[in-house]
Scaffold this motif. Structure first.
Motif, PDB file in Angstrom:
ATOM      1  N   SER A 146       0.995  -1.051   0.097  1.00  0.00           N
ATOM      2  CA  SER A 146      -0.202  -0.124  -0.056  1.00  0.00           C
ATOM      3  C   SER A 146       0.966   1.306  -0.066  1.00  0.00           C
ATOM      4  O   SER A 146       0.300   2.404  -0.057  1.00  0.00           O
ATOM      5  N   ALA A 184      -9.058  -6.222  -6.137  1.00  0.00           N
ATOM      6  CA  ALA A 184      -9.205  -5.176  -5.188  1.00  0.00           C
ATOM      7  C   ALA A 184      -8.190  -4.669  -4.315  1.00  0.00           C
ATOM      8  O   ALA A 184      -7.947  -3.512  -4.107  1.00  0.00           O
ATOM      9  N   LYS A 195      -4.136   3.263  -4.956  1.00  0.00           N
ATOM     10  CA  LYS A 195      -4.302   4.553  -4.534  1.00  0.00           C
ATOM     11  C   LYS A 195      -3.223   5.310  -3.408  1.00  0.00           C
ATOM     12  O   LYS A 195      -3.057   6.391  -3.509  1.00  0.00           O
ATOM     13  N   ASN A 201      -5.716  -2.416  -6.668  1.00  0.00           N
ATOM     14  CA  ASN A 201      -6.132  -1.209  -6.706  1.00  0.00           C
ATOM     15  C   ASN A 201      -6.184  -0.599  -5.524  1.00  0.00           C
ATOM     16  O   ASN A 201      -5.882   0.887  -5.432  1.00  0.00           O
ATOM     17  N   GLU A 202      -6.458  -1.058  -4.318  1.00  0.00           N
ATOM     18  CA  GLU A 202      -6.133  -0.139  -3.009  1.00  0.00           C
ATOM     19  C   GLU A 202      -4.902   0.171  -2.717  1.00  0.00           C
ATOM     20  O   GLU A 202      -4.575   1.384  -2.431  1.00  0.00           O
ATOM     21  N   ASN A 203      -3.888  -0.656  -2.858  1.00  0.00           N
ATOM     22  CA  ASN A 203      -2.326  -0.428  -3.011  1.00  0.00           C
ATOM     23  C   ASN A 203      -1.961   0.931  -4.033  1.00  0.00           C
ATOM     24  O   ASN A 203      -1.472   1.726  -3.859  1.00  0.00           O
TER      25      ASN A 203
END
Length: 417
Positions: free
Chosen positions: A47, A97, A104, A100-102
């Protein structure tokens, strides 16, 4: 003295960024006569990026500062596969998912270094999921796969080393270099990108992209790699005894980030000032000439300069002042990492072992015991000699905190709430 004529390659050479360049004369001439577009890819396996990613980020920074256009390529697609370069085993596969979170979290850091199109600059942030996630496998094999020789791919270090160590290399990972080559060809088609930069372990992957771009688009593409950075004692850049040093303050506190650079080995100070700060070279030469205890002043300049780039000059200066107060005056620095805990725990008496684990200064009670045996544990600057010791209301200072110290360089404030 650099032999390059373009500002771009001249700056990189003088500051120690260049390990290899393909067709250096041609790239130098192109960078001198026109605006070139270049990219570096960043996979989204966590992340946040860590300190090891600062060098490629600085490559993109200097590219833009010398009048060219950088592309920060997010590996939304390639992260689904995993780069085998330098790895002894397969990476854990992430869900879309999670990727995509990482992604951001990673995007945030680039705004500190690059001026993007939506902010009046010319930098581009792209995501290779836009073209890799929609590939048709049969078309991909026919249009791209036919240009790759298995014999040649087996000769690349990233593959050969895994096979020589008898470590499994999955077919999924084996395809990574082809996907990376596709990125280069696609970025040339979309943005006119002619240069890929990266660490020296990426040379083979980048050369594959140059070859594919020539075969698919008759394009002249270039490679530039930077040396892989290890400290003078051989430790990989960004690694510490307690793990990676992250660029996200939620994962590594800003204070610990500053301290990481403050603790740079003496021999590494000149090199790190050139690579990780924007200080003028004559100022770096002056700082590099310091010796003995004076080198500590250069380390503080390094720590504050890097922290200013990644976070903010006001934050960096505040941390430097806190460090001075903590180390040189024996006081409480306002920027020290702070951990809150219920007041009731202190009133009841909190064992020193639990306190240091709760503060994140140690991973286990056993680790605290060993530190006590080595005279490395202090509470409010008073050495703790027994693992049966406890802290309580009596230890709360006038500032409303309790200062826990592990050795001379790691400190946390406990704040009862």
């Amino acid at each position: 003295m650099s032999a390059y004529k373009s500002d771009f390659l001249n700056v990189l050479a003088e500051r120690g960024f260049i390990h290899q360049v393909s067709e250096p004369e041609a790239l130098d001439a192109l960078a001198r006569s026109s605006t070139i577009t270049a990219y570096i890819g960043f996979d989204c396996t966590a992340s946040s990026l860590h300190v090891g990613s600062l060098l490629p980020i600085m490559l993109l920074y200097w590219l833009q500062q010398t009048g060219h256009r950088p592309i920060a390529l997010m590996g939304g697609g390639t992260t689904r596969v995993g780069d085998p370069s330098g790895k002894d085993e397969s990476r854990q596969l992430l869900t879309d998912a999670a990727i995509n979170e990482n992604l951001k979290g990673i995007r945030v850091i680039f705004d500190k270094f690059l001026q993007f199109e939506n902010a009046g600059g010319n930098a581009v942030m792209a995501n290779n999921a836009d073209w890799l996630n929609t590939l048709n496998y049969i078309d991909f094999l026919r249009d791209v796969g036919r240009h790759f020789s298995i014999n040649r791919m087996l000769a690349f270090d990233s593959v050969k080393l895994r096979l020589e160590r008898q470590q499994e290399l999955s077919f999924l990972e084996f395809n990574y270099m082809i996907l990376q080559a596709c990125d280069f060809a696609e970025l040339y088609k979309r943005y006119g990108c002619v240069l890929q930069m990266g660490g020296s372990d990426q040379w083979g992957n980048i050369v594959n992209g140059i070859d594919l771009g020539r075969r698919l688009h008759n394009a002249q593409l270039f490679a530039l790699t930077a040396p892989l950075i290890t400290t003078s004692s051989g430790v990989k850049m960004g690694k510490t005894a307690t793990g990676a040093v992250w660029l996200d303050p939620r994962m590594t506190s800003q204070y610990d980030f500053w301290q990481y650079w403050r603790n740079t080995e003496d021999a590494d100070v000149p090199r790190f000032l050139k690579l990780f700060t924007t200080l003028p070279l004559d100022e770096i030469d002056r700082l590099s000439a310091l010796h003995g205890r004076e080198i500590n002043e250069a380390k503080k300049v390094l720590a504050t300069a890097v922290t200013s780039l990644v976070y903010d000059p006001a934050i960096a200066n505040g941390i430097e002042e806190s460090a001075r107060t903590t180390f040189e005056e024996g006081g409480l620095g306002a920027s020290l990492p702070t951990v809150e805990l219920p007041r009731a725990e202190l009133t009841a008496g909190l064992g020193v072992l639990s306190a240091f684990v709760k503060a994140g200064l140690a991973a286990s009670n056993g680790e605290v015991r060993r530190a006590i045996a080595n005279n490395a544990i202090m509470v409010n600057d008073v050495r703790v000699t027994s693992d049966k010791a406890a802290i309580g209301d009596k230890d709360i200072t006038a500032e409303g905190v309790i200062k826990l110290s592990l050795g001379r360089k790691r400190h946390v404030l406990l704040r009862p709430v």
